[in-house]
Motif scaffolding. Sequence first.
Motif, PDB file in Angstrom:
ATOM      1  N   GLY A 119      21.601  63.811  53.199  1.00  0.00           N
ATOM      2  CA  GLY A 119      21.022  62.495  53.005  1.00  0.00           C
ATOM      3  C   GLY A 119      21.938  61.320  53.206  1.00  0.00           C
ATOM      4  O   GLY A 119      21.503  60.167  53.060  1.00  0.00           O
ATOM      5  N   ALA A 120      23.214  61.528  53.510  1.00  0.00           N
ATOM      6  CA  ALA A 120      24.099  60.395  53.769  1.00  0.00           C
ATOM      7  C   ALA A 120      23.696  59.726  55.087  1.00  0.00           C
ATOM      8  O   ALA A 120      23.247  60.389  56.019  1.00  0.00           O
ATOM      9  N   ASP A 121      23.844  58.420  55.139  1.00  0.00           N
ATOM     10  CA  ASP A 121      23.504  57.692  56.361  1.00  0.00           C
ATOM     11  C   ASP A 121      24.662  57.684  57.356  1.00  0.00           C
ATOM     12  O   ASP A 121      24.447  57.485  58.553  1.00  0.00           O
ATOM     13  N   ASP A 122      25.883  57.893  56.856  1.00  0.00           N
ATOM     14  CA  ASP A 122      27.044  57.958  57.739  1.00  0.00           C
ATOM     15  C   ASP A 122      28.223  58.457  56.902  1.00  0.00           C
ATOM     16  O   ASP A 122      28.117  58.576  55.673  1.00  0.00           O
ATOM     17  N   TYR A 123      29.321  58.790  57.551  1.00  0.00           N
ATOM     18  CA  TYR A 123      30.522  59.155  56.806  1.00  0.00           C
ATOM     19  C   TYR A 123      31.721  58.453  57.442  1.00  0.00           C
ATOM     20  O   TYR A 123      31.762  58.215  58.649  1.00  0.00           O
ATOM     21  N   LEU A 124      32.683  58.081  56.587  1.00  0.00           N
ATOM     22  CA  LEU A 124      33.867  57.328  57.004  1.00  0.00           C
ATOM     23  C   LEU A 124      35.120  58.130  56.688  1.00  0.00           C
ATOM     24  O   LEU A 124      35.234  58.709  55.609  1.00  0.00           O
ATOM     25  N   VAL A 125      36.031  58.150  57.635  1.00  0.00           N
ATOM     26  CA  VAL A 125      37.270  58.907  57.457  1.00  0.00           C
ATOM     27  C   VAL A 125      38.398  57.954  57.074  1.00  0.00           C
ATOM     28  O   VAL A 125      38.611  56.922  57.726  1.00  0.00           O
ATOM     29  N   LYS A 126      39.093  58.259  55.992  1.00  0.00           N
ATOM     30  CA  LYS A 126      40.245  57.466  55.563  1.00  0.00           C
ATOM     31  C   LYS A 126      41.429  57.737  56.487  1.00  0.00           C
ATOM     32  O   LYS A 126      41.557  58.858  57.001  1.00  0.00           O
ATOM     33  N   PRO A 127      42.335  56.784  56.704  1.00  0.00           N
ATOM     34  CA  PRO A 127      42.356  55.416  56.157  1.00  0.00           C
ATOM     35  C   PRO A 127      41.244  54.561  56.759  1.00  0.00           C
ATOM     36  O   PRO A 127      40.926  54.670  57.947  1.00  0.00           O
ATOM     37  N   LEU A 128      40.652  53.722  55.926  1.00  0.00           N
ATOM     38  CA  LEU A 128      39.489  52.937  56.320  1.00  0.00           C
ATOM     39  C   LEU A 128      39.893  51.705  57.124  1.00  0.00           C
ATOM     40  O   LEU A 128      40.908  51.078  56.844  1.00  0.00           O
ATOM     41  N   GLN A 129      39.049  51.369  58.103  1.00  0.00           N
ATOM     42  CA  GLN A 129      39.251  50.167  58.907  1.00  0.00           C
ATOM     43  C   GLN A 129      38.035  49.265  58.719  1.00  0.00           C
ATOM     44  O   GLN A 129      36.889  49.720  58.817  1.00  0.00           O
ATOM     45  N   ILE A 130      38.267  47.977  58.448  1.00  0.00           N
ATOM     46  CA  ILE A 130      37.196  47.065  58.112  1.00  0.00           C
ATOM     47  C   ILE A 130      36.111  47.008  59.182  1.00  0.00           C
ATOM     48  O   ILE A 130      34.914  46.973  58.876  1.00  0.00           O
ATOM     49  N   GLU A 131      36.494  47.029  60.461  1.00  0.00           N
ATOM     50  CA  GLU A 131      35.492  46.944  61.527  1.00  0.00           C
ATOM     51  C   GLU A 131      34.554  48.142  61.500  1.00  0.00           C
ATOM     52  O   GLU A 131      33.333  48.015  61.654  1.00  0.00           O
ATOM     53  N   ILE A 132      35.142  49.323  61.279  1.00  0.00           N
ATOM     54  CA  ILE A 132      34.334  50.547  61.254  1.00  0.00           C
ATOM     55  C   ILE A 132      33.450  50.574  60.011  1.00  0.00           C
ATOM     56  O   ILE A 132      32.269  50.936  60.068  1.00  0.00           O
ATOM     57  N   VAL A 133      34.009  50.172  58.871  1.00  0.00           N
ATOM     58  CA  VAL A 133      33.229  50.161  57.632  1.00  0.00           C
ATOM     59  C   VAL A 133      32.046  49.212  57.750  1.00  0.00           C
ATOM     60  O   VAL A 133      30.908  49.558  57.406  1.00  0.00           O
ATOM     61  N   MET A 134      32.274  47.996  58.244  1.00  0.00           N
ATOM     62  CA  MET A 134      31.200  47.013  58.343  1.00  0.00           C
ATOM     63  C   MET A 134      30.134  47.437  59.354  1.00  0.00           C
ATOM     64  O   MET A 134      28.939  47.249  59.127  1.00  0.00           O
ATOM     65  N   ALA A 135      30.571  48.006  60.472  1.00  0.00           N
ATOM     66  CA  ALA A 135      29.597  48.454  61.478  1.00  0.00           C
ATOM     67  C   ALA A 135      28.729  49.571  60.916  1.00  0.00           C
ATOM     68  O   ALA A 135      27.502  49.596  61.108  1.00  0.00           O
ATOM     69  N   SER A 136      29.354  50.521  60.208  1.00  0.00           N
ATOM     70  CA  SER A 136      28.609  51.631  59.614  1.00  0.00           C
ATOM     71  C   SER A 136      27.648  51.135  58.542  1.00  0.00           C
ATOM     72  O   SER A 136      26.502  51.580  58.457  1.00  0.00           O
ATOM     73  N   LEU A 137      28.114  50.185  57.728  1.00  0.00           N
ATOM     74  CA  LEU A 137      27.274  49.636  56.667  1.00  0.00           C
ATOM     75  C   LEU A 137      26.069  48.898  57.251  1.00  0.00           C
ATOM     76  O   LEU A 137      24.932  49.044  56.773  1.00  0.00           O
ATOM     77  N   GLU A 138      26.321  48.135  58.298  1.00  0.00           N
ATOM     78  CA  GLU A 138      25.223  47.387  58.919  1.00  0.00           C
ATOM     79  C   GLU A 138      24.188  48.328  59.513  1.00  0.00           C
ATOM     80  O   GLU A 138      22.976  48.119  59.357  1.00  0.00           O
ATOM     81  N   ARG A 139      24.619  49.414  60.180  1.00  0.00           N
ATOM     82  CA  ARG A 139      23.677  50.387  60.750  1.00  0.00           C
ATOM     83  C   ARG A 139      22.858  51.058  59.662  1.00  0.00           C
ATOM     84  O   ARG A 139      21.643  51.253  59.798  1.00  0.00           O
ATOM     85  N   ALA A 140      23.526  51.419  58.560  1.00  0.00           N
ATOM     86  CA  ALA A 140      22.836  52.107  57.475  1.00  0.00           C
ATOM     87  C   ALA A 140      21.781  51.213  56.833  1.00  0.00           C
ATOM     88  O   ALA A 140      20.664  51.650  56.541  1.00  0.00           O
ATOM     89  N   LEU A 141      22.117  49.949  56.617  1.00  0.00           N
ATOM     90  CA  LEU A 141      21.160  49.017  56.011  1.00  0.00           C
ATOM     91  C   LEU A 141      19.975  48.770  56.944  1.00  0.00           C
ATOM     92  O   LEU A 141      18.830  48.682  56.499  1.00  0.00           O
ATOM     93  N   GLU A 142      20.247  48.660  58.235  1.00  0.00           N
ATOM     94  CA  GLU A 142      19.162  48.459  59.193  1.00  0.00           C
ATOM     95  C   GLU A 142      18.250  49.686  59.250  1.00  0.00           C
ATOM     96  O   GLU A 142      17.019  49.565  59.334  1.00  0.00           O
TER      97      GLU A 142
END
Length: 394
Positions: A119-142
């Motif tokens: 059920g996860a909408d995406d997964y992020l691999v550390k170390p986190l990068q702001i561009e990747i986090v924001m893009a993933s968050l925006e896709r998930a919310l949409e």
Amino acid sequence: MKIEAPGETKKDGGTGAAHSTPSGATRVLIVDDELSTRKLLMTMLGEAGVACKVAACAEEGRMALETEPVDAVLCDLQMPGISGMAFLAEVRQRYRHLAFLMMTGVDDIRVGIEAMKKGADDYLVKPLQIEIVMASLERALEKKRLEREVENYRQNLEEMVKERTGQLETALWKVERGYEDTLEALGAAIDLRDSETSGHSQRVTLYSTRIAKEMGVAEHELKTIAMGAWLHDIGKLAIPDAILLKPGALTEEEWIIMRSHAQLGFDLVKRMAFLGDAAEIILTHHERCDGGGYPRGLRTADIPIGARIFAVADTVDAMTSDRPYRSALSFEEAHDEIRRGSGSHYDSRVTDAFLGIAIESWKEIRRSIDIPGSGFERVEGSYERSPNFGSRGN
């Protein structure tokens, strides 16, 4: 980058009105046992206009969700106590419209696939990068926004169909006390709902009875065929305007609803004793002799004779009537089409009867229908021409 907050997600999975922070920012819950990761995400997301709440474990995350709504969760995979996967399962059960991003220090595609399966909408691999986090968050919310729109659309369709069906049942309950006038009104209403097919019910009724007489059908069967042809599309009164009158192509889901009009019409009419036989024509008027029709995929012998006659009449009227995408074709062309479809689309007995009638006779029937104020009335169990039909706006 600033992401707008979607509708509020409730525990039961529903959505309410948009409920954002004073700044209108997206609200995110960060669940991670590492203080440095929480601080980093709060800083990065805060600079991007995202309002953040933090929790050091799944238990704290659960409490946070119960006290204040959020739009998304960023959760670490490996935490003491309840793991990220377990927390994901709990969130999905209680807040199914909440965006959920899994964070992991393990760069293993199998971990990401497993999280998204659960059920996860995406997964992020550390170390986190702001561009990747924001893009993933925006896709998930949409994605969640679109899911809510689809669900609301389905619910509204079901409610609209139920409401229209209830209204139609009430109308049909009164038919026995004056069914001739009611049949005229219902037939006119069917055509009026779709301006592209204005007069269609009247024409196919006259065409069907003409073919039936040529075949020597008994008088009582003529009445059944006439009523079935006149009300063949009555189920469309329960189809939402958004589908029936949609200018573009229908989606697969909308086609399923549209095709249900045959069953809806049958269910509404079958309870009326005097329409019992006509109901079978309403149910089967889209069946084809080769089994390619609906709703049951019946073949020739299993299709009522009235529906087989109607199939020819319906094709003739469709071809010889104007449509937005083409002008009316000639009766000669309709003759050729019926001849080609004999034995496959159409019953050969019916096509023989149709082709045995002079083309000029069909043209005369069409011309007489097109005279303003003309129509038909019930005579000896069937329907014939009447100069009075249409005096009430038909």
